[in-house]
Design an enzyme around this catalytic site. Sequence first.
Site, short mmCIF file in Angstrom:
data_model
loop_
_atom_site.label_atom_id
_atom_site.label_comp_id
_atom_site.label_asym_id
_atom_site.label_seq_id
_atom_site.Cartn_x
_atom_site.Cartn_y
_atom_site.Cartn_z
N CYS A 41 0.82 -1.21 0.00
CA CYS A 41 0.00 0.00 0.00
C CYS A 41 0.86 1.27 0.00
O CYS A 41 0.68 2.15 -0.83
CB CYS A 41 -0.93 -0.02 1.21
SG CYS A 41 -1.87 1.49 1.41
N CYS A 46 -1.40 1.55 -3.24
CA CYS A 46 -2.42 2.60 -3.08
C CYS A 46 -1.86 4.03 -3.04
O CYS A 46 -2.33 4.90 -3.77
CB CYS A 46 -3.20 2.38 -1.79
SG CYS A 46 -3.55 0.68 -1.41
N LYS A 49 0.31 5.19 -6.11
CA LYS A 49 -0.65 5.16 -7.23
C LYS A 49 -1.56 6.38 -7.18
O LYS A 49 -1.74 7.10 -8.17
CB LYS A 49 -1.44 3.85 -7.17
CG LYS A 49 -2.46 3.60 -8.25
CD LYS A 49 -3.84 4.12 -7.97
CE LYS A 49 -4.48 3.74 -6.70
NZ LYS A 49 -4.96 2.37 -6.58
N TYR A 174 -8.34 -3.74 -11.91
CA TYR A 174 -8.07 -2.50 -11.19
C TYR A 174 -6.75 -1.85 -11.67
O TYR A 174 -6.72 -0.71 -12.04
CB TYR A 174 -7.83 -2.78 -9.71
CG TYR A 174 -8.99 -3.06 -8.82
CD1 TYR A 174 -9.52 -2.06 -8.04
CD2 TYR A 174 -9.53 -4.34 -8.71
CE1 TYR A 174 -10.56 -2.32 -7.14
CE2 TYR A 174 -10.57 -4.60 -7.84
CZ TYR A 174 -11.07 -3.59 -7.05
OH TYR A 174 -12.09 -3.84 -6.18
N GLU A 178 -6.16 1.57 -13.86
CA GLU A 178 -5.60 2.73 -13.16
C GLU A 178 -4.31 3.21 -13.83
O GLU A 178 -4.14 4.41 -14.08
CB GLU A 178 -5.35 2.36 -11.69
CG GLU A 178 -6.66 2.20 -10.93
CD GLU A 178 -6.53 1.79 -9.47
OE1 GLU A 178 -7.51 1.92 -8.74
OE2 GLU A 178 -5.45 1.34 -9.07
N HIS A 428 -26.84 21.65 -2.50
CA HIS A 428 -26.87 22.13 -3.88
C HIS A 428 -25.78 23.16 -4.09
O HIS A 428 -25.57 23.99 -3.21
CB HIS A 428 -28.25 22.75 -4.16
CG HIS A 428 -28.42 23.19 -5.57
ND1 HIS A 428 -28.49 22.31 -6.62
CD2 HIS A 428 -28.49 24.43 -6.10
CE1 HIS A 428 -28.62 22.99 -7.74
NE2 HIS A 428 -28.63 24.28 -7.47
N GLU A 433 -26.38 15.30 -4.54
CA GLU A 433 -27.80 15.62 -4.33
C GLU A 433 -28.69 14.82 -5.29
O GLU A 433 -29.87 14.65 -5.03
CB GLU A 433 -28.05 17.12 -4.48
CG GLU A 433 -27.89 17.63 -5.89
CD GLU A 433 -28.17 19.13 -6.02
OE1 GLU A 433 -29.04 19.64 -5.31
OE2 GLU A 433 -27.49 19.78 -6.84
#
Length: 439
Positions: A41, A46, A49, A174, A178, A428, A433
């Site tokens: 990681c 992670c 990356k 993945y 990526e 908003h 939303e």
Amino acid sequence: MPDFDFLVIGGGSGGVRAARRAAAHGAKSALVERRDLGGTCVNVGCIPKKLMVYAAETREALELAPGYGWRMRADFNWTESVAHRDGEISRLRAVYRRLLGESGVTLLEGEAVLSGPQQVRVQGREYQAKHILVATGSTPVRPELPGGEHAIVSDQAFHLPELPRRVCVVGGGYIGLEFACIFSGLGAEVTLLNRSKTLLRGFDREAVEFLTHTLPFSRRLNVRITNIRPMNNALTAHTDRGEDLYADTILFAIGRRPAVDGLGLEQAGVQTSPQGAILVNERYRSSVPSIYAIGDVTQRVMLTPTAIAEAEALTRGLFQNDWRQPDYNLVPSAVFSHPCLAAVGLTEEHARQKHGDIRVLRAHTKPLRYAFREKAPDSLIKVIAGADDRILGVHLVAPEAAELIQGFTLAMRAGATTAMLKDTIGIHPTLAEEFFSLD
Ligand code: NAP
């Protein structure tokens, strides 16, 4: 007397969390790491990356800038970008080291070999431990084909001396998506190859198709590379369709396998799957009662937060006798492609199979940030509900998808229904939303 109550092999996300938690519970805890603390990681996964994803996404921000009145000249420098990224990685490794020390965990640096059910050898010295945890993670699968040694895997993609001009990415999972988005965002010409016609297998088909239409590089499906040859400072990849593809870098992202080589699992009597994954029961216990395993090395859910959740569950069980597994049915995940795809719960396909009677609510919307761009990718919001109105799955393709999906994971754990969405007031103007006006 054992040297330690709890000895962890592997200093990645799961291993470090388990060693620290065990120490916090009063156990005499040690951790063995042969390379850098932080595991995949922090070092080759992670974190670097995501920093490269940010680097690549900056291109879009620069492209949108004139619409907002900014004028600037863009110039990307790979060496500088990599140096900044690596500076952050070094900082994180130091944080891991400091946290282990402050938690009272003994750090043993070197290669660990299981020499018995409660014995681990490190740098020629044998340690006795009451409980041993294997958290050695996984490693990228390397291609087995003539010339495969000329290709790279994700570990090496982080250490390229320069940005390749032409990149061929093999694998539509993945990592393939990526890196294809990263290299293309940074300016390389990218072709992605996949052996089947299904990208991101296991994700919601509609969401994948929606994403695929917006991907900023060319895709070749149902094709395999049969051999690779170096030619004039570049590489030629021959495919099973009889074509030759030319690239400066060929990156294979065809899955990860458990990192168990040299651990001595067989001698210790630890059973593994045909792929090498350590087989564990619901308490993470292997076939040897004193040896446990969590995270990628068990090849169940190969995600950092899952390894951490398993570390928490194991140490809570071992030291507080409170055995509870994490909720594996609601593990959110995100592909940090451009745009991002994030999901939690069941896909439409799985929901139909499992529940038959389902409802699908969806919205396509153009994010406001693209107001001044004529051709801009829409975002997709998709919610799947069961006959009782409970939300079974949420799938998003949107710039902020990964951030948005986490709140939905919590809502789904709390039993959210689509009626509750309708009763909720949003903010908003945001993409989120749209969830509250789905029909
Ligand atoms: P992956 O997601 O399992 O995808 C592997 C891809 O390679 C698939 O498209 C598959 O094709 C293809 N493939 C498999 N074997 C092949 C072969 N022998 N020749 C050619 N193609 C082959 O694997 P990954 O992208 O390498 O990632 C590994 C794991 O790391 C993932 O499972 C994930 O858990 C983790 N990860 C997570 C993140 C994240 O959370 N953002 C990021 C990176 C990695 P078919 O599907 O057509 O068979």
